[in-house]
Design a protein around this motif. Structure first.
Motif, mmCIF file in Angstrom:
data_model
loop_
_atom_site.group_PDB
_atom_site.id
_atom_site.type_symbol
_atom_site.label_atom_id
_atom_site.label_comp_id
_atom_site.label_asym_id
_atom_site.label_seq_id
_atom_site.Cartn_x
_atom_site.Cartn_y
_atom_site.Cartn_z
ATOM 1 N N PRO A 106 36.970 31.511 17.520
ATOM 2 C CA PRO A 106 36.734 32.039 18.874
ATOM 3 C C PRO A 106 36.617 30.931 19.925
ATOM 4 O O PRO A 106 37.016 31.113 21.075
ATOM 5 C CB PRO A 106 35.423 32.813 18.766
ATOM 6 N N PHE A 107 36.080 29.780 19.510
ATOM 7 C CA PHE A 107 35.972 28.650 20.436
ATOM 8 C C PHE A 107 37.359 28.202 20.879
ATOM 9 O O PHE A 107 37.598 27.987 22.068
ATOM 10 C CB PHE A 107 35.231 27.495 19.761
ATOM 11 N N LEU A 108 38.264 28.085 19.937
ATOM 12 C CA LEU A 108 39.636 27.695 20.250
ATOM 13 C C LEU A 108 40.290 28.719 21.168
ATOM 14 O O LEU A 108 40.916 28.356 22.167
ATOM 15 C CB LEU A 108 40.449 27.549 18.957
ATOM 16 N N GLY A 109 40.110 29.985 20.854
ATOM 17 C CA GLY A 109 40.675 31.034 21.702
ATOM 18 C C GLY A 109 40.122 31.013 23.116
ATOM 19 O O GLY A 109 40.873 31.151 24.090
ATOM 20 N N SER A 110 38.831 30.817 23.250
ATOM 21 C CA SER A 110 38.230 30.797 24.585
ATOM 22 C C SER A 110 38.670 29.566 25.378
ATOM 23 O O SER A 110 38.871 29.648 26.593
ATOM 24 C CB SER A 110 36.705 30.855 24.494
ATOM 25 N N MET A 111 38.833 28.429 24.709
ATOM 26 C CA MET A 111 39.314 27.226 25.405
ATOM 27 C C MET A 111 40.745 27.431 25.904
ATOM 28 O O MET A 111 41.085 27.040 27.024
ATOM 29 C CB MET A 111 39.267 26.009 24.469
ATOM 30 N N ILE A 112 41.578 28.033 25.083
ATOM 31 C CA ILE A 112 42.967 28.265 25.477
ATOM 32 C C ILE A 112 43.042 29.257 26.628
ATOM 33 O O ILE A 112 43.765 29.041 27.602
ATOM 34 C CB ILE A 112 43.786 28.744 24.259
ATOM 35 N N ILE A 113 42.278 30.339 26.555
ATOM 36 C CA ILE A 113 42.325 31.372 27.601
ATOM 37 C C ILE A 113 41.707 30.881 28.901
ATOM 38 O O ILE A 113 42.296 31.032 29.980
ATOM 39 C CB ILE A 113 41.623 32.655 27.112
ATOM 40 N N ASN A 114 40.517 30.301 28.831
ATOM 41 C CA ASN A 114 39.807 29.923 30.061
ATOM 42 C C ASN A 114 40.413 28.729 30.782
ATOM 43 O O ASN A 114 40.432 28.689 32.004
ATOM 44 C CB ASN A 114 38.338 29.629 29.760
ATOM 45 N N PHE A 115 40.873 27.752 30.035
ATOM 46 C CA PHE A 115 41.342 26.521 30.658
ATOM 47 C C PHE A 115 42.846 26.331 30.555
ATOM 48 O O PHE A 115 43.368 25.317 31.027
ATOM 49 C CB PHE A 115 40.620 25.313 30.042
ATOM 50 N N GLY A 116 43.544 27.264 29.956
ATOM 51 C CA GLY A 116 44.993 27.182 29.856
ATOM 52 C C GLY A 116 45.464 25.985 29.051
ATOM 53 O O GLY A 116 46.507 25.410 29.348
ATOM 54 N N LEU A 117 44.694 25.603 28.044
ATOM 55 C CA LEU A 117 45.055 24.448 27.226
ATOM 56 C C LEU A 117 46.100 24.845 26.196
ATOM 57 O O LEU A 117 46.106 25.957 25.682
ATOM 58 C CB LEU A 117 43.820 23.876 26.534
ATOM 59 N N ASP A 118 46.978 23.925 25.906
ATOM 60 C CA ASP A 118 48.033 24.139 24.929
ATOM 61 C C ASP A 118 47.724 23.293 23.701
ATOM 62 O O ASP A 118 47.705 22.064 23.782
ATOM 63 C CB ASP A 118 49.381 23.749 25.529
ATOM 64 N N PHE A 119 47.468 23.931 22.560
ATOM 65 C CA PHE A 119 47.075 23.167 21.384
ATOM 66 C C PHE A 119 48.233 22.415 20.747
ATOM 67 O O PHE A 119 48.024 21.650 19.809
ATOM 68 C CB PHE A 119 46.350 24.041 20.356
#
Length: 83
Positions: free
Chosen positions: A21-34
């Motif tokens: 969930p942490f990874l998902g929230s970082m991607i959604i909130n900050f638009g980060l591309d893993f």
């Protein structure tokens, strides 16, 4: 030894369960591309800080329960009948 191994396995499962969930929230909130190395390092470092803070919190909780258990056992010993 089995008790400690079980505890380690449970904690590892909890950490993995927290990362998803942490990874998902970082991607959604900050638009980060893993797939981008810079963004991946941001995610990894943020999760690392999260784990450090979580570890400190677990240490404090462990210390609290350990101290209160010792205090309670001392008080219980006072009321046990002596042989």
């Amino acid at each position: 030894m089995g008790k400690n191994r079980d505890l380690i396995q449970i904690l590892a499962l909890v950490i993995v369960g927290m990362f998803i969930p942490f990874l998902g929230s970082m991607i959604i909130n900050f638009g980060l591309d893993f797939t981008n190395k810079v963004d991946l390092m941001k995610i990894v470092s943020a999760f690392g800080y999260f784990l450090i803070i979580f570890g400190i919190e677990l240490g404090v909780v462990y210390l609290y329960f350990n101290l209160t258990n010792r205090y309670a056992n001392k008080n219980i010993e006072k009321f046990k009948p002596k042989r």
